[in-house]
Design a protein around this motif. Structure first.
Motif, PDB file in Angstrom:
ATOM      1  N   PHE A   1       0.824  -1.221   0.000  1.00 56.22           N
ATOM      2  CA  PHE A   1       0.000   0.000   0.000  1.00 56.22           C
ATOM      3  C   PHE A   1       0.856   1.267   0.000  1.00 56.22           C
ATOM      4  O   PHE A   1       0.715   2.116  -0.856  1.00 56.22           O
TER       5      PHE A   1
ATOM      6  N   GLN B   1      -7.273   0.353   2.042  1.00 54.69           N
ATOM      7  CA  GLN B   1      -6.000   1.048   1.847  1.00 54.69           C
ATOM      8  C   GLN B   1      -5.496   0.882   0.421  1.00 54.69           C
ATOM      9  O   GLN B   1      -4.993   1.832  -0.191  1.00 54.69           O
ATOM     10  N   GLN B   2      -5.627  -0.333  -0.120  1.00 58.23           N
ATOM     11  CA  GLN B   2      -5.128  -0.548  -1.476  1.00 58.23           C
ATOM     12  C   GLN B   2      -5.952   0.220  -2.496  1.00 58.23           C
ATOM     13  O   GLN B   2      -5.409   0.731  -3.487  1.00 58.23           O
TER      14      GLN B   2
END
Length: 505
Positions: free
Chosen positions: A347, A403-404
């Motif tokens: 990330f 998050q990604q």
């Protein structure tokens, strides 16, 4: 006892001692500021790639920390006049303490910088941020949490240590207390009064430390801010992001004879690869085969050891002189101009920024976009990846899949012409993989040129125009998904696919 206390307090507010306390504050403040600036330069030299700078900084720190500050002050006081440089005692004390403080500040700052995950710098570099901007906006704000306690201790020690300046006749607090004691011999009351003044000064430093720690703590300084516009509710957001250009048959990325080694180990051994504009290429292979290294070389996050790579016909951070590729000094500018978006396996969001601020950072700081326009685009992107209601959340408040998706939105905010995905789902729980792959699939359908490193066989079959299989730094096999994934010609490819198997619909 009461009389002694009253006498002590009377000395504590006596103008003679207060003037000495003010002198101590002035010396400490000026020396601390000078030491911080010089210490930052020394810290940067210590982490520099230039060996001469590292050794010079190391020697200075070694010498200044290894000799008493009293000796340094005396040497300055006696040596400078012999060189034709004359300062008064106060100025000499400030210079001496600042030079000494710089050595300690440098190591505290260096420790803070090293405490920040290197991937933060890597993510900033991928966005085209220059080194100084990365230091100012990304590294130091996160490092301050480690730096502040040490610097506060140094500031308190410096205030108390100003008493050493009396050796060169600086009329500071302790020296003035000694003068009073020399006249009335009231050791306890006079020095107790001086102690009270030192406690007041050092308590002020402790209070400042507490304020700055709150200031640099993302949890306490972060505030919910109103969003500039309603997020998009459909999937047409990709149409505003994907740039169109020449037809799909036009070569966009070309790798010719690419070599890369770390120490004595050769990672890439003459890789040749061409990616057409608008094509989606999936790169597969076992760990250590050089897949991630190839992506970093395309964006010049690593330096080539051989061969060449062009993106849209241009070298990224290189120029050819006399038939030889030579790195440019402003490689950060080349990365920014290339507009290559990169999404990392881990990330690499900026921990001290909210999701919205992560996305607006590069457009505003690197490309000079208006903050309001950048925020409106960020809100639209967050809506597109299904995170409209998470704009004000810090990264650690998001799940891995969220998050990604923020990382994908951040990469898209710079209007990339090429997207690189480095195993974007390998760090996720299986149930989170689908939400990330759905976003990538949407980009593929919109015509974004992409190179995706992944082990997701079913995803590769659905999305890829071409599949590349790498092993031991070489391209072993390539072709359409139905050929490489269903009917591979190489035994090594078959063995790998049998181990990986289909994972995600």
């Amino acid at each position: 006892m009461r009389e002694a206390l009253q006498e002590t307090l009377s000395y504590a507010v006596a103008p003679f001692l207060l003037e000495g306390a003010l002198t101590a504050i002035e010396i400490a403040l000026l020396a601390m500021l000078g030491g911080l600036v010089f210490g930052l330069l020394l810290a940067m030299a210590r982490v520099s790639r230039a060996a001469p700078l590292r050794w010079v900084a190391w020697f200075y720190i070694w010498f200044m920390r290894g000799t008493p500050v009293l000796l340094q002050l005396v040497l300055l006081y006696d040596a400078l006049p012999s060189l034709g440089i004359k300062f008064d005692s106060f100025t000499t004390a400030v210079i001496g303490f600042a030079l000494n403080q710089a050595a300690y500040s440098a190591e505290i700052i260096r420790g803070g910088i090293l405490s920040v995950n290197r991937n933060q710098s890597l993510a900033a570099a991928a966005l085209g941020m220059k080194p100084f901007l990365t230091l100012r906006r990304i590294i130091l704000p996160q490092a301050m949490r480690a730096i502040l306690p040490g610097m506060s201790n140094e500031a308190i020690s410096l205030i108390k240590g100003t008493s050493v300046a009396s050796v060169i006749f600086v009329n500071e607090l302790t020296f003035r207390a000694q003068q009073i004691v020399g006249q009335n011999f009231k050791f306890f009351t006079v020095f107790a009064a001086a102690g009270i003044l030192y406690l007041i000064m050092t308590s002020a430093v402790a209070a400042l430390q507490s304020y700055l720690e709150r200031r640099f703590n993302p949890e306490t300084r972060h505030k919910e801010t109103p969003l500039p516009a309603a997020p998009t509710s459909d999937r047409s957001w990709t149409a505003r992001i994907v740039q169109t250009g020449a037809g799909p048959d036009a070569a966009f990325v070309q790798c010719k004879g690419v070599h890369k080694r770390y120490g004595g180990r050769e990672i890439l051994r003459g890789v040749d690869l061409t990616v057409a504009r608008g094509e989606v290429v999936v790169v597969m292979g076992p760990s250590g085969s050089g897949k991630s290294t190839l992506l970093r070389l395309i964006n010049h996050l690593e330096a080539l050891d051989g061969g060449e790579i062009t993106v849209d016909g241009k070298y990224v951070g290189y120029e050819k002189r006399d038939g030889v590729l030579r790195p440019q000094s402003d490689v950060w500018r080349a990365r920014a101009e290339a507009r290559i978006g990169m999404v990392f396996q881990s990330f690499n969001l900026f921990d001290h920024f909210s999701a919205l601020d992560n996305i607006t950072e590069a457009p505003v700081q690197v490309y000079g976009e208006a903050p309001d326009a950048a925020r409106a685009l960020a809100v639209s992107l967050l809506g597109g990846v299904g995170l409209a209601h998470h704009a004000n959340h810090l990264p650690h408040r998001l799940s891995g899949g969220q998050q990604q998706r923020v990382a994908i939105a951040r990469a898209l905010a710079v209007s990339p012409r090429l997207m690189l995905f480095d195993e974007p789902t390998s760090a996720l729980d299986p149930e989170l993989v689908g939400e990330v792959l759905a976003v990538i699939r949407e980009l593929a359908e919109a015509g974004m040129t992409m190179i995706v490193v992944t082990h997701e066989v079913r995803f590769a079959r659905q999305v890829a125009d071409r599949v590349i299989f790498m092993d031991e730094g070489r391209v072993i096999e390539e072709g359409p998904p139905e050929q490489v994934l269903d009917n591979p010609t190489q035994d090594r490819t078959r063995r790998f696919l049998n181990l990986v198997g289909p994972r995600q619909d």
